[in-house]
Design a protein around this motif. Structure first.
Motif, PDB file in Angstrom:
ATOM      1  N   ILE A  18       0.864  -1.175   0.029  1.00 52.85           N
ATOM      2  CA  ILE A  18       0.028  -0.008   0.019  1.00 52.85           C
ATOM      3  C   ILE A  18       0.869   1.579  -0.010  1.00 52.85           C
ATOM      4  O   ILE A  18       1.866   1.255   0.845  1.00 52.85           O
ATOM      5  N   GLY A  19       0.668   1.979  -0.928  1.00 52.71           N
ATOM      6  CA  GLY A  19       1.562   3.109  -1.097  1.00 52.71           C
ATOM      7  C   GLY A  19       3.134   2.941  -1.450  1.00 52.71           C
ATOM      8  O   GLY A  19       3.704   3.361  -0.799  1.00 52.71           O
ATOM      9  N   GLY A  20       3.235   2.056  -2.421  1.00 49.31           N
ATOM     10  CA  GLY A  20       4.555   1.319  -2.914  1.00 49.31           C
ATOM     11  C   GLY A  20       5.184   2.219  -3.599  1.00 49.31           C
ATOM     12  O   GLY A  20       6.362   1.856  -3.880  1.00 49.31           O
ATOM     13  N   LEU A  40      -1.049  -0.726  -4.316  1.00 47.84           N
ATOM     14  CA  LEU A  40      -2.174   0.159  -4.233  1.00 47.84           C
ATOM     15  C   LEU A  40      -1.641   1.547  -3.857  1.00 47.84           C
ATOM     16  O   LEU A  40      -1.219   1.487  -2.889  1.00 47.84           O
ATOM     17  N   GLU A  41      -1.677   2.396  -4.782  1.00 50.35           N
ATOM     18  CA  GLU A  41      -1.168   3.834  -4.490  1.00 50.35           C
ATOM     19  C   GLU A  41      -2.201   4.846  -4.833  1.00 50.35           C
ATOM     20  O   GLU A  41      -2.826   4.758  -6.072  1.00 50.35           O
ATOM     21  N   LEU A  42      -2.030   5.813  -4.150  1.00 46.91           N
ATOM     22  CA  LEU A  42      -2.907   7.015  -4.207  1.00 46.91           C
ATOM     23  C   LEU A  42      -2.411   8.003  -5.501  1.00 46.91           C
ATOM     24  O   LEU A  42      -3.331   8.480  -6.136  1.00 46.91           O
ATOM     25  N   SER A  43      -1.363   7.971  -5.535  1.00 50.36           N
ATOM     26  CA  SER A  43      -0.834   8.906  -6.833  1.00 50.36           C
ATOM     27  C   SER A  43      -0.588   8.304  -7.900  1.00 50.36           C
ATOM     28  O   SER A  43       0.155   6.903  -8.080  1.00 50.36           O
ATOM     29  N   GLU A  45       1.443   9.275 -10.211  1.00 50.29           N
ATOM     30  CA  GLU A  45       2.782   9.833 -10.661  1.00 50.29           C
ATOM     31  C   GLU A  45       3.838   8.544 -11.062  1.00 50.29           C
ATOM     32  O   GLU A  45       4.647   8.947 -11.719  1.00 50.29           O
ATOM     33  N   TYR A  46       3.490   7.539 -10.326  1.00 52.68           N
ATOM     34  CA  TYR A  46       4.703   6.590 -10.457  1.00 52.68           C
ATOM     35  C   TYR A  46       4.663   5.483 -11.446  1.00 52.68           C
ATOM     36  O   TYR A  46       5.392   4.727 -11.725  1.00 52.68           O
ATOM     37  N   GLU A  47       3.286   5.568 -12.155  1.00 55.43           N
ATOM     38  CA  GLU A  47       2.937   4.574 -13.042  1.00 55.43           C
ATOM     39  C   GLU A  47       3.964   4.144 -14.113  1.00 55.43           C
ATOM     40  O   GLU A  47       4.366   2.829 -14.177  1.00 55.43           O
ATOM     41  N   LEU A  67      -4.934   1.976  -8.539  1.00 53.42           N
ATOM     42  CA  LEU A  67      -4.895   3.588  -7.952  1.00 53.42           C
ATOM     43  C   LEU A  67      -5.969   3.749  -7.140  1.00 53.42           C
ATOM     44  O   LEU A  67      -7.196   3.239  -7.420  1.00 53.42           O
ATOM     45  N   GLY A  68      -5.712   4.379  -5.803  1.00 55.22           N
ATOM     46  CA  GLY A  68      -6.846   4.594  -4.950  1.00 55.22           C
ATOM     47  C   GLY A  68      -6.320   4.572  -3.277  1.00 55.22           C
ATOM     48  O   GLY A  68      -5.024   4.405  -3.030  1.00 55.22           O
ATOM     49  N   ASP A  69      -7.458   4.916  -2.545  1.00 52.48           N
ATOM     50  CA  ASP A  69      -7.242   5.155  -1.082  1.00 52.48           C
ATOM     51  C   ASP A  69      -7.941   3.811  -0.619  1.00 52.48           C
ATOM     52  O   ASP A  69      -8.984   3.431  -0.643  1.00 52.48           O
ATOM     53  N   VAL A  70      -6.778   2.952   0.022  1.00 51.12           N
ATOM     54  CA  VAL A  70      -7.337   1.642   0.777  1.00 51.12           C
ATOM     55  C   VAL A  70      -8.353   1.841   1.700  1.00 51.12           C
ATOM     56  O   VAL A  70      -9.295   1.233   2.155  1.00 51.12           O
ATOM     57  N   VAL A  71      -8.286   3.230   2.613  1.00 53.02           N
ATOM     58  CA  VAL A  71      -9.249   3.591   3.564  1.00 53.02           C
ATOM     59  C   VAL A  71     -10.656   3.720   2.888  1.00 53.02           C
ATOM     60  O   VAL A  71     -11.811   3.504   3.316  1.00 53.02           O
ATOM     61  N   LEU A  85       3.762  -1.552   4.292  1.00 54.56           N
ATOM     62  CA  LEU A  85       3.345  -0.021   4.172  1.00 54.56           C
ATOM     63  C   LEU A  85       4.782   0.751   4.591  1.00 54.56           C
ATOM     64  O   LEU A  85       5.147   0.925   5.778  1.00 54.56           O
ATOM     65  N   HIS A  86       5.507   1.011   3.523  1.00 55.69           N
ATOM     66  CA  HIS A  86       6.692   1.551   3.646  1.00 55.69           C
ATOM     67  C   HIS A  86       6.600   2.922   3.681  1.00 55.69           C
ATOM     68  O   HIS A  86       6.634   3.774   2.473  1.00 55.69           O
ATOM     69  N   ARG A  87       6.974   3.743   4.772  1.00 56.92           N
ATOM     70  CA  ARG A  87       7.042   5.353   4.851  1.00 56.92           C
ATOM     71  C   ARG A  87       5.730   5.656   4.093  1.00 56.92           C
ATOM     72  O   ARG A  87       5.489   6.651   3.494  1.00 56.92           O
ATOM     73  N   VAL A  88       4.595   5.227   4.630  1.00 59.29           N
ATOM     74  CA  VAL A  88       3.220   5.573   4.488  1.00 59.29           C
ATOM     75  C   VAL A  88       2.333   6.003   5.130  1.00 59.29           C
ATOM     76  O   VAL A  88       1.604   7.079   5.143  1.00 59.29           O
ATOM     77  N   VAL A  89       2.506   5.351   6.452  1.00 59.72           N
ATOM     78  CA  VAL A  89       1.741   5.932   7.599  1.00 59.72           C
ATOM     79  C   VAL A  89       2.201   7.442   8.016  1.00 59.72           C
ATOM     80  O   VAL A  89       1.013   7.972   8.479  1.00 59.72           O
ATOM     81  N   CYS A  90       3.357   7.817   7.897  1.00 63.22           N
ATOM     82  CA  CYS A  90       3.571   9.313   7.851  1.00 63.22           C
ATOM     83  C   CYS A  90       3.022  10.071   7.083  1.00 63.22           C
ATOM     84  O   CYS A  90       3.106  11.398   6.995  1.00 63.22           O
ATOM     85  N   CYS A  91       2.268   9.656   6.005  1.00 62.32           N
ATOM     86  CA  CYS A  91       1.564  10.568   5.084  1.00 62.32           C
ATOM     87  C   CYS A  91       0.141  10.612   5.153  1.00 62.32           C
ATOM     88  O   CYS A  91      -0.698  11.312   4.379  1.00 62.32           O
ATOM     89  N   TYR A  92      -0.331   9.947   6.167  1.00 64.50           N
ATOM     90  CA  TYR A  92      -1.908   9.665   6.294  1.00 64.50           C
ATOM     91  C   TYR A  92      -2.108  10.092   7.895  1.00 64.50           C
ATOM     92  O   TYR A  92      -1.697   9.754   8.545  1.00 64.50           O
ATOM     93  N   PRO A  93      -3.213  11.157   7.771  1.00 64.53           N
ATOM     94  CA  PRO A  93      -3.801  11.754   9.136  1.00 64.53           C
ATOM     95  C   PRO A  93      -4.301  10.479  10.105  1.00 64.53           C
ATOM     96  O   PRO A  93      -4.051  10.612  11.321  1.00 64.53           O
TER      97      PRO A  93
HETATM   98  C1  LIG Z   1       6.409   8.845   0.993  1.00 66.86           C
HETATM   99  S1  LIG Z   1       5.645   7.928  -0.207  1.00 66.86           S
HETATM  100  C2  LIG Z   1       6.525   6.553  -0.152  1.00 66.86           C
HETATM  101  C3  LIG Z   1       6.499   5.659  -1.316  1.00 66.86           C
HETATM  102  C4  LIG Z   1       7.407   4.209  -1.235  1.00 66.86           C
HETATM  103  N1  LIG Z   1       6.737   3.387  -0.269  1.00 66.86           N
HETATM  104  C5  LIG Z   1       8.675   4.300  -0.630  1.00 66.86           C
HETATM  105  O1  LIG Z   1       9.091   4.110   0.325  1.00 66.86           O
HETATM  106  O2  LIG Z   1       9.422   4.866  -1.803  1.00 66.86           O
HETATM  107  C6  LIG Z   1       4.124   7.657   0.401  1.00 66.86           C
HETATM  108  C7  LIG Z   1       3.207   7.083  -0.557  1.00 66.86           C
HETATM  109  O3  LIG Z   1       2.079   6.504   0.109  1.00 66.86           O
HETATM  110  C8  LIG Z   1       1.167   6.873  -0.708  1.00 66.86           C
HETATM  111  N2  LIG Z   1      -0.299   6.706   0.090  1.00 66.86           N
HETATM  112  C9  LIG Z   1      -0.392   7.367   1.271  1.00 66.86           C
HETATM  113  N3  LIG Z   1      -1.507   7.268   1.946  1.00 66.86           N
HETATM  114  C10 LIG Z   1      -2.156   6.253   1.137  1.00 66.86           C
HETATM  115  C11 LIG Z   1      -3.072   5.403   1.019  1.00 66.86           C
HETATM  116  N4  LIG Z   1      -4.151   5.444   2.101  1.00 66.86           N
HETATM  117  N5  LIG Z   1      -3.657   4.432   0.015  1.00 66.86           N
HETATM  118  C12 LIG Z   1      -2.597   4.357  -0.861  1.00 66.86           C
HETATM  119  N6  LIG Z   1      -1.499   4.809  -1.018  1.00 66.86           N
HETATM  120  C13 LIG Z   1      -1.167   5.923  -0.008  1.00 66.86           C
HETATM  121  C14 LIG Z   1       1.267   8.231  -1.246  1.00 66.86           C
HETATM  122  O4  LIG Z   1       0.586   8.423  -2.433  1.00 66.86           O
HETATM  123  C15 LIG Z   1       2.774   8.274  -1.445  1.00 66.86           C
HETATM  124  O5  LIG Z   1       2.956   7.571  -2.783  1.00 66.86           O
END
Ligand SMILES: C[S@@+](CC[C@H](N)C(=O)[O-])C[C@H]1O[C@@H](n2cnc3c(N)ncnc32)[C@H](O)[C@@H]1O
Length: 179
Positions: A18-20, A40-43, A45-47, A67-71, A85-93
Motif C-alpha cells: 500500500i503506497g508502494g 495500491l497507490e494514491l498517486s 505519478e509513479y506508474e 490506484l486509490g485510497d485503501v481507507v 506499508l513503507h513510509r506511508v503511515v507518515c503521509c496519512y492523518p
Molecule cells: C513517502 S511515499 C513512500 C513511497 C514508497 N513506499 C517509498 O518508500 O518509496 C508515501 C506514498 O504513500 C501513498 N499513500 C498515502 N496514503 C495512502 C493510502 N491511504 N492508500 C494508498 N496509498 C497511499 C502516497 O501516495 C505516497 O506515494
C-alpha cells in the motif's frame, strides 16, 4: 523490512504493498520468490517508472497496480500473505484507519516503517508542514505514536514479531499467529 520477510520465507507468497510508490520493495520480494504483488497507490505519478522497473526486473507479469485510497475504498485491495506499508503511515492523518485496513488484509505478515517519535523528528515534521503550507500544497507529514500504530494492527489479530530503529525510521513487523 525485506530481511525479516526473507528470513521467514516468501516463496509463493502474495504481496500487497500500500503506497508502494515505484514498487521497489515488492520487486525485491518477487525476486526473492514471492508469487505476485499488488501495489495500491494514491498517486498516479509513479506508474510509468514502476512499469519500467517491473519490466527490467522481469516480473511485470506478476505485478498488478491499482490506484486509490485503501481507507476510502477498501474494495480496491483483497487479502495477501504479506502486506507492506513503507513510509506511508507518515503521509496519512488517520493512522488507525490506515494500519487497520492494512492489517485486515494481512494473512501472515504486516511490515511497516514510520518515523520515530522523537522531539527532533517531530520538530522536523512541523518545519516541513510549514513549508508545504507556504507552498499551498495539501500534503502534510505526521509523526504518529509507534505504540498506537502497533496497537492498531494488534487489535486486528496480529502480533508484534520484530522491531528495529534507525536514526529516523522505525520498522515494526507483525505476524498473524497460526491457529
Ligand atoms: C513517502 S511515499 C513512500 C513511497 C514508497 N513506499 C517509498 O518508500 O518509496 C508515501 C506514498 O504513500 C501513498 N499513500 C498515502 N496514503 C495512502 C493510502 N491511504 N492508500 C494508498 N496509498 C497511499 C502516497 O501516495 C505516497 O506515494
Amino acid at each position: 523490512m525485506v530481511t525479516f520477510l526473507r528470513d521467514r520465507g516468501v516463496a509463493g507468497a502474495s504481496v500487497l504493498e500500500i503506497g508502494g510508490g515505484v514498487g521497489a520493495l515488492q520487486l525485491e520480494l518477487l525476486k526473492a520468490g514471492a508469487a505476485s504483488a499488488t501495489d495500491l497507490e494514491l498517486s498516479p505519478e509513479y506508474e510509468e517508472v514502476a512499469a519500467e522497473l517491473a519490466q527490467e526486473a522481469g516480473v511485470a507479469d506478476r505485478v498488478e497496480r491499482r490506484l486509490g485510497d485503501v481507507v476510502a475504498d477498501p474494495s480496491l485491495a483483497g487479502e495477501a500473505d504479506v502486506v507492506l506499508l513503507h513510509r506511508v503511515v507518515c503521509c496519512y492523518p488517520d493512522y488507525d484507519a490506515l494500519v487497520g485496513a492494512a492489517a485486515e488484509r494481512a494473512r501472515r505478515y504486516l511490515v511497516l516503517s514510520f518515523p520515530r517519535d522523537r522531539r527532533l523528528i517531530r520538530a522536523g515534521a512541523r518545519v516541513l508542514n510549514l513549508g508545504f503550507r507556504l507552498l499551498r500544497w495539501d500534503y502534510r507529514t505526521y509523526v504518529h505514536p509507534p505504540a498506537g500504530i502497533a496497537a492498531a494492527a494488534e487489535r486486528r489479530g496480529l502480533r508484534l514479531a520484530e522491531e528495529s530503529r534507525g536514526r529516523i525510521w522505525q520498522v515494526a513487523a507483525l505476524e498473524r499467529p497460526l491457529v
